[in-house]
Design an enzyme around this catalytic site. Structure first.
Site, PDB file in Angstrom:
ATOM      1  N   ASP A  45       0.853  -1.199   0.000  1.00 54.56           N
ATOM      2  CA  ASP A  45       0.000   0.000   0.000  1.00 54.56           C
ATOM      3  C   ASP A  45       0.886   1.245   0.000  1.00 54.56           C
ATOM      4  O   ASP A  45       1.635   1.491   0.946  1.00 54.56           O
ATOM      5  CB  ASP A  45      -0.902   0.018   1.246  1.00 54.56           C
ATOM      6  CG  ASP A  45      -1.820   1.231   1.235  1.00 54.56           C
ATOM      7  OD1 ASP A  45      -2.750   1.253   0.402  1.00 54.56           O
ATOM      8  OD2 ASP A  45      -1.602   2.163   2.035  1.00 54.56           O
ATOM      9  N   TYR A  50       3.005   9.847   0.752  1.00 57.26           N
ATOM     10  CA  TYR A  50       3.975   9.295   1.701  1.00 57.26           C
ATOM     11  C   TYR A  50       5.417   9.671   1.323  1.00 57.26           C
ATOM     12  O   TYR A  50       6.345   9.452   2.105  1.00 57.26           O
ATOM     13  CB  TYR A  50       3.837   7.762   1.823  1.00 57.26           C
ATOM     14  CG  TYR A  50       2.456   7.294   2.229  1.00 57.26           C
ATOM     15  CD1 TYR A  50       1.541   8.157   2.841  1.00 57.26           C
ATOM     16  CD2 TYR A  50       2.035   5.982   1.998  1.00 57.26           C
ATOM     17  CE1 TYR A  50       0.267   7.741   3.192  1.00 57.26           C
ATOM     18  CE2 TYR A  50       0.761   5.554   2.360  1.00 57.26           C
ATOM     19  CZ  TYR A  50      -0.129   6.447   2.951  1.00 57.26           C
ATOM     20  OH  TYR A  50      -1.393   6.014   3.297  1.00 57.26           O
ATOM     21  N   LYS A  79      -2.269   6.068  -4.319  1.00 57.95           N
ATOM     22  CA  LYS A  79      -3.409   6.979  -4.086  1.00 57.95           C
ATOM     23  C   LYS A  79      -3.173   8.349  -4.692  1.00 57.95           C
ATOM     24  O   LYS A  79      -2.062   8.881  -4.629  1.00 57.95           O
ATOM     25  CB  LYS A  79      -3.656   7.128  -2.576  1.00 57.95           C
ATOM     26  CG  LYS A  79      -3.673   5.810  -1.823  1.00 57.95           C
ATOM     27  CD  LYS A  79      -4.070   5.954  -0.377  1.00 57.95           C
ATOM     28  CE  LYS A  79      -3.792   4.673   0.388  1.00 57.95           C
ATOM     29  NZ  LYS A  79      -2.421   4.557   0.897  1.00 57.95           N
ATOM     30  N   HIS A 112      -7.407   9.409  -2.429  1.00 57.61           N
ATOM     31  CA  HIS A 112      -6.919   9.319  -1.047  1.00 57.61           C
ATOM     32  C   HIS A 112      -7.977   9.792  -0.046  1.00 57.61           C
ATOM     33  O   HIS A 112      -8.068   9.274   1.073  1.00 57.61           O
ATOM     34  CB  HIS A 112      -5.627  10.134  -0.901  1.00 57.61           C
ATOM     35  CG  HIS A 112      -4.718   9.656   0.181  1.00 57.61           C
ATOM     36  ND1 HIS A 112      -3.354   9.607   0.065  1.00 57.61           N
ATOM     37  CD2 HIS A 112      -4.978   9.189   1.432  1.00 57.61           C
ATOM     38  CE1 HIS A 112      -2.824   9.148   1.184  1.00 57.61           C
ATOM     39  NE2 HIS A 112      -3.796   8.891   2.031  1.00 57.61           N
TER      40      HIS A 112
HETATM   41  N1  LIG Z   1      -5.815   5.981   3.302  1.00 60.74           N
HETATM   42  C1  LIG Z   1      -5.416   6.656   4.360  1.00 60.74           C
HETATM   43  O1  LIG Z   1      -5.846   7.800   4.596  1.00 60.74           O
HETATM   44  C2  LIG Z   1      -4.445   6.017   5.310  1.00 60.74           C
HETATM   45  C3  LIG Z   1      -4.248   6.600   6.572  1.00 60.74           C
HETATM   46  C4  LIG Z   1      -3.369   5.956   7.449  1.00 60.74           C
HETATM   47  C5  LIG Z   1      -2.712   4.798   7.073  1.00 60.74           C
HETATM   48  N2  LIG Z   1      -2.895   4.286   5.811  1.00 60.74           N
HETATM   49  C6  LIG Z   1      -2.174   3.059   5.368  1.00 60.74           C
HETATM   50  O2  LIG Z   1      -2.294   2.069   6.389  1.00 60.74           O
HETATM   51  C7  LIG Z   1      -0.992   1.665   6.818  1.00 60.74           C
HETATM   52  C8  LIG Z   1      -1.018   1.240   8.266  1.00 60.74           C
HETATM   53  O3  LIG Z   1      -1.446   2.272   9.132  1.00 60.74           O
HETATM   54  P1  LIG Z   1      -0.456   3.137  10.040  1.00 60.74           P
HETATM   55  O4  LIG Z   1       0.891   3.212   9.417  1.00 60.74           O
HETATM   56  O5  LIG Z   1      -1.166   4.402  10.319  1.00 60.74           O
HETATM   57  O6  LIG Z   1      -0.345   2.394  11.436  1.00 60.74           O
HETATM   58  P2  LIG Z   1      -0.404   0.904  12.038  1.00 60.74           P
HETATM   59  O7  LIG Z   1      -0.137  -0.092  10.985  1.00 60.74           O
HETATM   60  O8  LIG Z   1      -1.638   0.839  12.846  1.00 60.74           O
HETATM   61  O9  LIG Z   1       0.807   0.962  13.062  1.00 60.74           O
HETATM   62  C9  LIG Z   1       2.138   1.089  12.681  1.00 60.74           C
HETATM   63  C10 LIG Z   1       2.988   1.060  13.947  1.00 60.74           C
HETATM   64  O10 LIG Z   1       2.849  -0.210  14.578  1.00 60.74           O
HETATM   65  C11 LIG Z   1       4.144  -0.766  14.805  1.00 60.74           C
HETATM   66  N3  LIG Z   1       4.055  -2.219  14.626  1.00 60.74           N
HETATM   67  C12 LIG Z   1       3.911  -2.880  13.456  1.00 60.74           C
HETATM   68  N4  LIG Z   1       3.818  -4.206  13.652  1.00 60.74           N
HETATM   69  C13 LIG Z   1       3.907  -4.399  14.990  1.00 60.74           C
HETATM   70  C14 LIG Z   1       3.891  -5.553  15.804  1.00 60.74           C
HETATM   71  N5  LIG Z   1       3.735  -6.782  15.299  1.00 60.74           N
HETATM   72  N6  LIG Z   1       4.032  -5.382  17.145  1.00 60.74           N
HETATM   73  C15 LIG Z   1       4.165  -4.137  17.674  1.00 60.74           C
HETATM   74  N7  LIG Z   1       4.182  -3.003  16.951  1.00 60.74           N
HETATM   75  C16 LIG Z   1       4.055  -3.135  15.609  1.00 60.74           C
HETATM   76  C17 LIG Z   1       5.056  -0.104  13.798  1.00 60.74           C
HETATM   77  O11 LIG Z   1       6.380  -0.069  14.283  1.00 60.74           O
HETATM   78  P3  LIG Z   1       7.697  -0.353  13.366  1.00 60.74           P
HETATM   79  O12 LIG Z   1       7.464   0.208  12.012  1.00 60.74           O
HETATM   80  O13 LIG Z   1       8.755   0.383  14.122  1.00 60.74           O
HETATM   81  O14 LIG Z   1       7.887  -1.833  13.386  1.00 60.74           O
HETATM   82  C18 LIG Z   1       4.471   1.286  13.742  1.00 60.74           C
HETATM   83  O15 LIG Z   1       4.921   2.070  14.829  1.00 60.74           O
HETATM   84  C19 LIG Z   1      -0.147   2.922   6.534  1.00 60.74           C
HETATM   85  O16 LIG Z   1       1.237   2.674   6.596  1.00 60.74           O
HETATM   86  C20 LIG Z   1      -0.679   3.300   5.173  1.00 60.74           C
HETATM   87  O17 LIG Z   1      -0.135   2.452   4.176  1.00 60.74           O
HETATM   88  C21 LIG Z   1      -3.775   4.867   4.937  1.00 60.74           C
END
Ligand SMILES: NC(=O)c1ccc[n+]([C@@H]2O[C@H](COP(=O)([O-])OP(=O)(O)OC[C@H]3O[C@@H](n4cnc5c(N)ncnc54)[C@H](OP(=O)(O)O)[C@@H]3O)[C@@H](O)[C@H]2O)c1
Length: 312
Positions: A45, A50, A79, A112
């Site tokens: 994704d 980003y 996006k 997006h």
């Molecule tokens: N469409 C939109 O508007 C939108 C908005 C937000 C996000 N997104 C997409 O969704 C993806 C995921 O959401 P997000 O990045 O907001 O947050 P998330 O996936 O909820 O959380 C990421 C965090 O969790 C940690 N983590 C990952 N795996 C883990 C595990 N097994 N145990 C403990 N901690 C863990 C990561 O640390 P480390 O990296 O240090 O391991 C990072 O700090 C984004 O990267 C993006 O691609 C889209």
């Protein structure tokens, strides 16, 4: 890793787990993508917003060149950012992503958010609102399918009313709505609406985005990963809290895209196809719902006229 998939309205299959790349910094994200592909991930994704698509693309292309995967085995999502919502800017917006990713097409192109912004030179500045209607933007995205530059199109951060309106006016229906979903934000009405129309949900921020830049520690609930109810369920299955949070989605045919730049966590996050949450545990997870959003999309005041989070 078993690469379980879900069927889109077009008939194409999409993997249920993918790698998120928001906040994965340059210098980290290429390795994260490579580790993910080496360990069975086929969905990545991305987003223009980003600002790391060149490295993400380098990771994908290195694995294609090494023969680990073929391009057609990968499912690459990116996006369209709000500054490209004017119809004449939609294709140039996509071409910027394709150029950075060094790909000829993406498998899924998402708007997006429904909110358009005026063109800016830099993504660092606070965007000014534009009033381009997201349906107008969508019509321009439909042409990208006809041109073969994107295989499928969808949306992100749309609420139920916005989806209903788009569905009534679109020639090509959105195959996906990518939204924030986790036990603190279950969005039952939106989930039900999407399921009834065959729109696949993609759950973002499945862990509540603990590394997001705009944290409100004074207002935020206890982190999902530290929540005692979730950890108790994890202990019962011999899994981690992260794996329970991911399993909650894949068990309901919702695609989920955890972000990690840590190789061991990337591997762990894919190991969610060897257990089943019992109905009683799903009920406990649903019981944690408190309509709390990690990603509020508060880009200015007053809210944008298409701000999506005033309902659902
Ligand atoms: N469409 C939109 O508007 C939108 C908005 C937000 C996000 N997104 C997409 O969704 C993806 C995921 O959401 P997000 O990045 O907001 O947050 P998330 O996936 O909820 O959380 C990421 C965090 O969790 C940690 N983590 C990952 N795996 C883990 C595990 N097994 N145990 C403990 N901690 C863990 C990561 O640390 P480390 O990296 O240090 O391991 C990072 O700090 C984004 O990267 C993006 O691609 C889209």
């Amino acid at each position: 890793m078993s690469t379980q998939t879900v069927r889109l309205l077009t008939g194409t299959r999409m993997p249920l787990i993918g790698l998120g790349t928001w906040k994965s910094s340059p210098g980290q994200v290429r390795q994260a993508v490579e580790v993910a592909i080496d360990n069975g991930y086929r969905l990545i994704d991305c987003a223009y917003m980003y600002q790391n698509e060149d490295e993400v693309g380098a990771g994908i292309n290195s694995r294609i060149q090494k023969g680990v995967v073929k391009r057609e085995d990968m499912f690459v999502v990116t996006k369209l950012w709000g500054t490209f919502h004017a119809p004449e800017d939609v294709k140039p917006g996509l071409l910027k992503s394709l150029d950075s990713l060094k790909l000829d097409y993406v498998d899924l192109y998402l708007m997006h958010s429904p909110m358009g912004f005026k063109k800016t030179e830099s993504l660092a500045t606070q965007p000014e609102y534009s009033d381009v209607d997201y349906v107008t933007t969508w019509k321009a995205m439909e042409k990208l399918v006809d041109e073969g530059l994107v295989k499928t199109i969808g949306v992100s951060n749309f609420n139920t009313s916005q989806l209903e309106r788009l569905m009534s006016l679109a020639n090509i229906k959105p195959v996906v709505n990518q939204v924030e979903l986790h036990p603190y934000l279950m969005q039952p009405k939106l989930v039900q609406y999407c399921k009834s129309k065959g729109i696949i949900l993609m759950a973002y921020s499945p862990f509540g985005s603990p590394d997001r830049p705009f944290q409100r520690t004074d207002q935020d609930p206890v982190s999902l990963l530290e929540n005692p109810v979730i950890n108790e369920i994890a202990n019962k299955y011999g899994k981690t809290a992260a794996q329970v949070l991911l399993r909650l989605h894949v068990q309901r045919n919702i695609v989920v895209i955890p972000k990690s730049a840590t190789p061991s966590r990337i591997v762990q996050n894919a190991e969610v196809f060897d257990f089943n949450l019992a109905e009683e545990d799903i009920k406990k997870l649903e019981g944690l719902n408190r309509n709390w959003r990690a990603v509020k999309w508060e880009v200015g005041h007053p809210p944008h006229k298409f701000y999506p989070f005033n309902e659902d």
